[in-house]
Motif scaffolding. Structure first.
Motif, short mmCIF file in Angstrom:
data_model
loop_
_atom_site.label_atom_id
_atom_site.label_comp_id
_atom_site.label_asym_id
_atom_site.label_seq_id
_atom_site.Cartn_x
_atom_site.Cartn_y
_atom_site.Cartn_z
N THR A 238 1.06 -1.48 -0.14
CA THR A 238 0.09 0.05 0.03
C THR A 238 1.01 1.55 0.08
N ASP A 358 2.20 -6.05 5.73
CA ASP A 358 1.49 -5.36 5.40
C ASP A 358 2.71 -4.17 4.79
N TRP A 360 3.50 -1.23 4.14
CA TRP A 360 3.11 0.33 4.72
C TRP A 360 3.94 1.87 3.58
N CYS A 423 -2.91 -6.27 -3.09
CA CYS A 423 -2.83 -4.03 -3.16
C CYS A 423 -3.58 -3.81 -2.95
N ASP A 424 -2.56 -2.63 -2.47
CA ASP A 424 -3.07 -0.96 -3.00
C ASP A 424 -4.26 -0.89 -4.29
N ALA A 542 -5.52 5.28 1.71
CA ALA A 542 -6.19 4.09 1.39
C ALA A 542 -6.74 3.89 1.90
#
Length: 634
Positions: A238, A358, A360, A423-424, A542
């Protein structure tokens, strides 16, 4: 600092060739007997066979893919064949300590030589090495290449007791890589002085250029290259635009990872200190780590992170390489890394146990500008700067991508893949718009500044002119008379900043000098003429998601446990914690969560049944088997 593990045999000055150790020298038997696993994964079997037979290899395998077994199993096999000591070149003291501790736990005689040892301990370990009884010796590259150690290696070699060189984190040899270390350049001496001793170079991250550099500098032209998939499907990527990044980070941790272990990377030491303090004030237990801290403080913080649950380490890139903690559930970046290799290496420290994790990252225009400025102002050669700009551009393309992050990430390493759905961008495709006209307005305004007074200005003033704002600076330079004044009043300041960030990422605009003033590049001409259409992404937060990596505070490996099985798991964890404290080891080195979960799930009643659990080797069965059965039946 953890003391050197005690060894089970007396140490003497005897340097005669030691007999082959008892036990099978077959790799699969060693994997089962020593490490407690029934089968190799992926390319491990082929690599182990190749190296055990005495041939050179270059291994590229993602973090958590099992690189250590690729040299540990051959080292044990060749030692049992009477071939002597494997020397493991490792750049980090912490990694040496944990690897040696883990090997001693499974009954493999290993040691390290580094600056933490007393003269007496150093001499004691050197005697063990020279006797040939030591299976593996870990040492830093500067020690391996010094004249005294080279003389010791030559003596071992003459007596047929120098078995293998394993060069870990081999990307450090490349000036194009993200962790270049000058001491690695001298490792070519191993091939020059001991051409018949096999060498195995290993890394988790290397693009084509870094890979070629490794082969040349380590003289591995005849080595077989093993490249495993770089995909870590358990990691969700993300990347979000900066908008009060501390608060964004806090929301991310609270919403998705309360109570989880994680790493937060920052670019500067000051930011590390401030972020760690701020997180702690917000109720998130956090520790700082950077090269400016006292060595003792760094070691204490690292030991706490490895041994305690739920700690967040806020760090510069000085922290992480060789960290084997399996239950790191997230890696967050508050600043843009330098390149994709660094980003991939750092995010790969999450989810080593295979559980969901994650990666990020939050970034903004200032990150892009700062990274470009650091490259431009470095004393490096023009060729080096050109390559580093290309690497940064690839990372920016990943950050600004509209499509699957994983596809782009793997493509960078030469691997084809399909959209991941994890994924985002896959989970919530970003909104895009035709930003061609907006880009032309912005580029034209930058050009008008230069045409009007041969001056350059920064982002804030540029956006003020586009939006038609009356400021002292606008009046001072007479920019209300420009044809571009007010032509962008239909877009907000944030929207214009997003346009500018993407123009910089695409290479049409550069920020130069101490004040980051903006200038056009050659490629901007085609955009201004309308020959290029630009599809830009709209700003978007996000997506939030429900946590699935833990259920009710349970580790990922125990997510499916309940009732009696969960009680057994918790009892085993408590027992493991006591053993780890007694041995001064991280708990996962005693047994990892997945092994404990299997024990709790199966509830073996005999030592024979316990021996079938993955991760229970012969030495651990002998050392802990009776205790585990008592815990399971209490």
């Amino acid at each position: 600092m953890r003391p050197v593990p005690a060894h089970p045999f007396s140490l003497t000055d005897d340097t005669s060739a030691a007999p082959a150790r008892a036990g099978s020298a077959l790799p699969l038997d060693i994997l089962h007997e020593v490490f407690g696993y029934s089968a190799f994964r992926g390319q491990q079997a082929a690599i182990v066979e190749h190296v055990t037979e005495g041939r050179d290899a270059l291994v590229l395998m993602p973090t958590g893919g099992g690189k250590s077994l690729c040299y540990q199993v051959p080292a044990i096999a060749r030692h049992r064949q009477g071939r002597g000591v494997t020397v493991v070149v490792s750049p980090l003291i912490a990694l040496m300590h944990d690897q040696v501790g883990a090997l001693e736990e499974v009954g493999v005689h290993a040691a390290f030589l580094n600056s933490t040892l007393s003269l007496e301990d150093t001499q004691r370990i050197e005697r063990e090495m020279m006797s040939g009884r030591l299976v593996m010796l870990y040492a830093a590259p500067e020690r391996v290449t010094n004249l005294r150690f080279q003389a010791q290696l030559a003596s071992l070699h003459e007596r047929g007791l120098l078995s293998l060189f394993a060069i870990d984190e081999a990307h450090c040899v490349s000036q194009w890589g993200h962790d270049f270390r000058e001491d690695y350049l001298q490792l070519s001496v191993l091939h020059e002085r001991f051409p018949d001793v096999p060498r195995l170079a290993l890394t988790a991250t290397a693009d084509d250029q870094t890979r070629a550099d490794m082969i040349e500098r380590l003289q591995l032209q005849d080595a077989r290259v093993f490249i495993s998939s770089f995909d870590r499907p358990n990691i969700r990527y993300t990347l979000v635009e900066k908008d009060n990044p501390r608060q964004q980070l806090l929301r991310f941790i609270r919403d998705e990872h309360p109570g989880d272990a994680g790493i937060v990377y920052c670019q500067s030491r000051r930011k590390v200190e401030e972020t760690a303090t701020w997180l702690s004030d917000q109720g998130v237990p956090a520790l700082p780590y950077h090269a400016g801290l006292d060595a003792g403080v760094r070691q204490r913080h690292q030991d706490r992170f490895l041994r305690e649950e739920g700690l967040v380490m806020v760090a510069t890139v000085a922290f992480g390489m060789g960290i084997d903690k399996p239950d790191v559930r997230f890696v967050a970046h508050l600043d843009l890394p330098k390149n994709i290799e660094g980003y991939y290496q750092e995010t790969g420290r999450a989810g080593r146990d295979g559980g969901e994790a994650d990666a990020w990252l939050t970034y903004g225009l200032a990150d892009v500008v700062n990274q470009r400025r650091m490259i431009d102002e470095s004393p490096a050669t023009d060729e080096f700067k050109r390559i580093q700009r290309g690497k940064l551009d690839a990372l920016l393309a990943l950050a600004e991508a509209h499509d699957c992050r994983r596809v782009r990430l793997l493509s960078y390493f030469g691997e084809d893949s399909a959209p991941c759905g994890n994924c985002d961008n896959c989970l919530r495709p970003p909104a895009t718009w035709d930003g061609t006209e907006a880009a032309r307005k912005m580029l034209s305004c930058i050009y008008r500044f230069w045409q009007h007074g041969q001056q350059r200005f920064g982002a804030g003033h540029l956006i003020d002119v586009l939006r038609g704002k009356q400021t002292d600076k606008v009046r001072q330079y007479g920019h209300e008379s420009l044809s571009t004044y007010g032509v962008g009043a239909d877009l907000s300041e944030n929207q214009w900043r997003a346009v500018l960030r993407q123009l910089v990422a695409l290479g049409h605009v550069v920020a130069e000098g101490e004040f980051n003033t903006l200038a056009l590049t050659a490629s901007a001409r085609a955009v201004l003429k309308g020959d290029v259409q630009l599809t830009l992404r709209e700003a978007a937060d996000a997506p939030r998601r429900s946590k699935t990596t833990r259920v009710g505070g349970k580790p990922a490996a125990a997510a499916d446990l309940s009732g009696d099985a969960l009680e057994r798991f918790n009892a085993l964890k408590a027992w493991r914690g006591g053993v780890a404290r007694e041995h001064n080891l991280p708990a996962y080195i005693v047994f990892n969560d997945a092994t404990l979960a299997d024990m709790a799930r199966v509830a073996p009643q005999t030592l024979g049944e316990l021996a079938t659990i993955s991760g229970v080797g012969a030495k651990k069965l002998e050392a802990y088997g009776d205790q585990i059965l008592i815990v399971l039946n209490s």
